[in-house]
Write a protein that holds these residues in place. Sequence first.
Motif, short mmCIF file in Angstrom:
data_model
loop_
_atom_site.label_atom_id
_atom_site.label_comp_id
_atom_site.label_asym_id
_atom_site.label_seq_id
_atom_site.Cartn_x
_atom_site.Cartn_y
_atom_site.Cartn_z
N UNK A 17 53.84 48.09 70.47
CA UNK A 17 53.57 48.52 71.85
C UNK A 17 52.53 47.64 72.55
N UNK A 18 51.75 46.86 71.79
CA UNK A 18 50.72 46.00 72.36
C UNK A 18 51.24 44.60 72.73
N UNK A 19 52.43 44.28 72.29
CA UNK A 19 52.97 42.93 72.44
C UNK A 19 53.25 42.58 73.90
N UNK A 20 53.87 43.49 74.64
CA UNK A 20 54.29 43.20 76.01
C UNK A 20 53.17 42.75 76.91
N UNK A 21 52.06 43.48 76.92
CA UNK A 21 50.94 43.14 77.79
C UNK A 21 50.35 41.78 77.42
N UNK A 22 50.19 41.52 76.13
CA UNK A 22 49.64 40.24 75.68
C UNK A 22 50.57 39.09 76.07
N UNK A 23 51.86 39.28 75.87
CA UNK A 23 52.82 38.23 76.19
C UNK A 23 52.94 38.01 77.69
N UNK A 24 52.84 39.08 78.48
CA UNK A 24 52.85 38.92 79.94
C UNK A 24 51.68 38.03 80.37
N UNK A 68 53.07 43.01 60.35
CA UNK A 68 53.10 44.41 60.80
C UNK A 68 54.08 44.64 61.94
N UNK A 69 54.28 43.63 62.81
CA UNK A 69 55.10 43.84 64.02
C UNK A 69 56.41 43.05 64.00
N UNK A 70 56.64 42.26 62.96
CA UNK A 70 57.81 41.39 62.97
C UNK A 70 57.59 40.24 63.95
N UNK A 71 58.68 39.71 64.47
CA UNK A 71 58.62 38.60 65.42
C UNK A 71 59.30 39.08 66.70
N UNK A 72 58.54 39.80 67.54
CA UNK A 72 59.12 40.43 68.73
C UNK A 72 59.74 39.41 69.70
N UNK A 73 60.78 39.84 70.40
CA UNK A 73 61.49 38.98 71.35
C UNK A 73 60.55 38.40 72.41
N UNK A 74 59.56 39.17 72.87
CA UNK A 74 58.63 38.68 73.90
C UNK A 74 57.80 37.50 73.37
N UNK A 75 57.38 37.60 72.12
CA UNK A 75 56.62 36.50 71.51
C UNK A 75 57.53 35.30 71.27
N UNK A 76 58.71 35.56 70.78
CA UNK A 76 59.68 34.49 70.56
C UNK A 76 59.97 33.75 71.87
N UNK A 77 60.10 34.49 72.98
CA UNK A 77 60.38 33.88 74.28
C UNK A 77 59.25 32.91 74.68
N UNK A 78 58.01 33.28 74.45
CA UNK A 78 56.88 32.40 74.78
C UNK A 78 56.92 31.14 73.91
N UNK A 79 57.19 31.32 72.64
CA UNK A 79 57.22 30.18 71.72
C UNK A 79 58.34 29.20 72.07
N UNK A 80 59.37 29.68 72.74
CA UNK A 80 60.51 28.85 73.09
C UNK A 80 60.51 28.45 74.57
N UNK A 81 59.46 28.80 75.30
CA UNK A 81 59.37 28.51 76.73
C UNK A 81 58.96 27.05 76.95
N UNK A 82 59.84 26.24 77.56
CA UNK A 82 59.50 24.84 77.78
C UNK A 82 58.44 24.63 78.86
#
Length: 179
Positions: A17-24, A68-82
Amino acid sequence: MPLETFEGDIVVIDHVKEVGEACDYLSSRNAFGFDTETKPAFKRGQVHKVALIQLSTEKECFLFRLNKIGYPKELEAIMCDPGIKKIGLSLRDDFAAIRKRSVRKLENFIDLQDFVDQFGIEDKSLQKIYAVLFGRKISKNQRVSNWEAEMLTPAQQSYAAIDAWACLRIYNYLTGKSG
């Protein structure tokens, strides 16, 4: 040489639940420092998945606890953002560790080991590059600690934050950028 400290905020992300805000927040940045940590293996044949991804701006470092959280799609999107530069050091092992969690192509990473060549810096370790540029020492005491522990200790958090933040700080210093 005086020991470096990270004076910014360290945010441990250990619930989905904490991933979205950090990734935004991170997706609004042009660049950030990057590193990973994996629980060390002390037995032959023992291998662990990457447990932590550190992403740092100049003032905040986010510690994503993948164990603990796996590799959430939001984090993956940042890592793949050109459109966002990710600055790290010795990225081959980090990339191999992340590929065990995702097959998506990582984009726009700058490896300081290659980047510092153009500035005449011959020593390629983070500690040595940092010491040459800033006259401060980065401690590596927590490197082989348990990154899958139930709770990360303050020393682990500080170590993890400094590694990612130092990469960004080196890049910004060498390119004359800040923020």
